[in-house]
Design a protein around this motif. Structure first.
Motif, mmCIF file in Angstrom:
data_model
loop_
_atom_site.group_PDB
_atom_site.id
_atom_site.type_symbol
_atom_site.label_atom_id
_atom_site.label_comp_id
_atom_site.label_asym_id
_atom_site.label_seq_id
_atom_site.Cartn_x
_atom_site.Cartn_y
_atom_site.Cartn_z
ATOM 1 N N ALA A 362 -127.954 -26.035 27.592
ATOM 2 C CA ALA A 362 -127.785 -25.860 29.032
ATOM 3 C C ALA A 362 -126.371 -26.231 29.465
ATOM 4 O O ALA A 362 -125.760 -25.566 30.302
ATOM 5 N N LYS A 367 -124.746 -24.574 32.992
ATOM 6 C CA LYS A 367 -125.800 -24.783 33.979
ATOM 7 C C LYS A 367 -125.579 -26.108 34.716
ATOM 8 O O LYS A 367 -125.104 -27.087 34.143
ATOM 9 N N PHE A 369 -127.708 -28.947 36.263
ATOM 10 C CA PHE A 369 -129.109 -29.347 36.163
ATOM 11 C C PHE A 369 -129.243 -30.866 36.165
ATOM 12 O O PHE A 369 -128.285 -31.598 35.889
ATOM 13 N N LEU A 395 -135.450 -30.576 31.804
ATOM 14 C CA LEU A 395 -134.231 -30.127 32.473
ATOM 15 C C LEU A 395 -134.614 -29.248 33.655
ATOM 16 O O LEU A 395 -135.380 -28.289 33.498
ATOM 17 N N ILE A 396 -134.088 -29.556 34.831
ATOM 18 C CA ILE A 396 -134.402 -28.798 36.038
ATOM 19 C C ILE A 396 -133.103 -28.324 36.677
ATOM 20 O O ILE A 396 -132.213 -29.126 36.968
ATOM 21 N N GLU A 397 -132.990 -27.020 36.887
ATOM 22 C CA GLU A 397 -131.781 -26.458 37.473
ATOM 23 C C GLU A 397 -131.659 -26.892 38.930
ATOM 24 O O GLU A 397 -132.618 -26.799 39.712
ATOM 25 N N GLU A 398 -130.490 -27.359 39.300
ATOM 26 C CA GLU A 398 -130.313 -27.930 40.634
ATOM 27 C C GLU A 398 -130.450 -26.879 41.737
ATOM 28 O O GLU A 398 -131.109 -27.114 42.755
ATOM 29 N N LEU A 404 -135.613 -25.528 33.172
ATOM 30 C CA LEU A 404 -134.785 -24.852 32.163
ATOM 31 C C LEU A 404 -135.272 -25.149 30.751
ATOM 32 O O LEU A 404 -135.088 -24.333 29.842
#
Length: 451
Positions: A362, A367, A369, A395-398, A404
């Protein structure tokens, strides 16, 4: 020699992919033949996923009982290996005849032997020649040669899964799925297990931090793990044991072991096909295919699963590829392959499961995140089983709030990862996934605390 028999489609390989493709083509009215030099059924059903999971089920029982001794369990379970192997055979022994019968019932002509191209449309199978207008190659994979002296002394995964008894100690050369799964299995059988990996870290396709937790769990289970250690040669000693000549961090190292297992990767099983005679181009990762799983050098040929340079080497991926390839062969190229979100699991103890991007991937993709990463050994799910190591990373995309990647180590990780896969496939935002009510107490109910 008699004239070649004529068919519309010849499928080479009888695993999940080959079988699915052959049945789909036969259902569409094509004259279809299928051939395999091994018993019908493929790696997953006979020599891989299914028998491995049967054996690992017993190992999990042993591990759980050991963890709970003194906490309600009086004595740990032990494995009766011969009895366990008989149980495994109750799953595998019936597969070849059943698979062949199902193919024949679908109208597929079945052949046994090694298929070898003699020209663009003809293959030789023993004394028989088959001529086909189109081909689907689904030959699977085989252990990658190590090109070291004495590698003939190594067991491959097929031989390991048929061992009548286990030795006192075993060494697994490699640092991937096979090494960790088999080492965890035999360690619960009382075998002193050792993993020797030439790289700096094992399971390189998984998130580094979560893998480190699994390495800790492995060592706590009594498995010796040697990293940055390359095996250079093997010889049989007079007492029957094996001596491994290795190099570790630039220094010579000698190891001895009762048995050693090749767990250092697999490659597409294509060499016996004589593809050059058919003009089919292939490389180390398999047959070169386009987005329709059609050979880039021979339009009459499609390749799926481990035989193609497309997709992860996993059974569900091969099955999906079979539908796509067969549909394109039958109707003309109309459906590009899209594997989508693919979860995967290392069935160690505890299991390691992953879907989507690692943190390193990522970051490399630029990315933006946020990362949720925590050791969960004290969470109820792990503590009730006294699991010594448990952890996760999500993992979380902002910008989008989409997941993710998810990386799980702990009880039932192999099941919970599928919920993350569904969320990613449907593009369900993390805040919406967090609102879901899960049955409690279950491993899935921990998801709301991971987001």
């Amino acid at each position: 020699m008699a004239a070649p028999l004529e068919v519309d489609v010849l499928v080479i390989g009888t695993g999940e992919g080959g079988t699915t493709a052959a049945q789909k083509c036969a259902k569409a009215g094509r004259r279809v033949a299928i051939v395999d030099f091994r018993p019908y059924g493929g790696t997953c059903a006979l020599r891989g996923c299914d028998p491995k999971k049967v054996l690992i089920g017993a190992a999990e029982t042993v591990a759980h009982s050991r963890q709970l001794v003194g906490h309600g369990i009086a004595a740990p379970a032990t494995i009766d290996w011969p009895a366990l192997m008989r149980f495994k055979h109750s799953f595998t022994d019936k597969v070849p005849a059943g698979r062949e019968a199902s193919l024949q019932k679908a109208g597929v002509a079945t052949y046994h032997g090694t298929a070898q191209f003699i020209d663009a449309h003809t293959v030789q199978i023993g004394d028989q020649q088959l001529r086909a207008q189109q081909f689907i190659l689904a030959t699977g994979a085989q252990p990658r040669p190590l090109h070291i002296p004495g590698e003939e002394f190594l067991l491959d995964s097929t031989a390991f899964l048929d061992l009548p008894e286990l030795p006192a100690d075993m060494t697994f050369i490699g640092g991937g799925y096979i090494a960790f799964e088999f080492a965890h299995l035999v360690a619960r059988c009382g075998v002193k297990a050792r993993i020797v990996h030439r790289g700096a870290r094992p399971l390189e396709q998984f998130d580094a931090d979560v893998v480190e937790h699994l390495v800790t769990a492995s060592r706590e289970a009594g498995i010796e793990i040697l990293l940055n250690t390359a095996v250079l040669g093997i010889e049989r000693l007079p007492d029957g044991r094996l001596q491994l000549r290795a190099e570790s961090a630039g220094q010579p190292l000698t190891l001895t072991t009762a048995q050693a297992v090749h767990a250092a990767g697999r490659e597409p099983a294509l060499q016996a096909l004589a593809l050059e005679k058919a003009g089919v181009a292939y490389g180390p990762k398999g047959i070169a295919v386009n987005e329709y799983l059609q050979s880039t050098s021979r339009p009459e040929v499609y390749a799926i699963g481990d035989a193609a340079d497309s997709g992860l080497p996993l059974t569900p991926v091969a099955a999906k590829a079979a539908f796509v390839a067969a549909s394109n062969l039958l109707k003309g190229n109309h459906t590009p392959v899209d594997y989508g979100v693919v979860p995967t699991t290392v069935f160690a103890h505890p299991p390691l499961a992953a879907v989507g991007l690692t943190e390193a991937e990522a970051t490399a993709q630029g990315k933006q995140f946020k990362v949720k990463h925590e050791v969960t050994t004290e969470w109820f799910t792990a503590r009730r089983l006294r699991e010594p190591v448990s952890a996760y990373k999500v993992l979380i995309e902002e910008e989008t709030d989409l997941v993710l990647g998810a990386h799980l180590l702990g009880p039932h990780a192999e099941e919970v990862i599928n919920i993350f896969a569904v969320a990613m496939h449907t593009q369900l935002p993390a805040r919406e996934l967090q609102k879901l009510l899960f049955a409690y107490p279950t491993s899935a109910s921990d998801i709301v605390y991971m987001l």
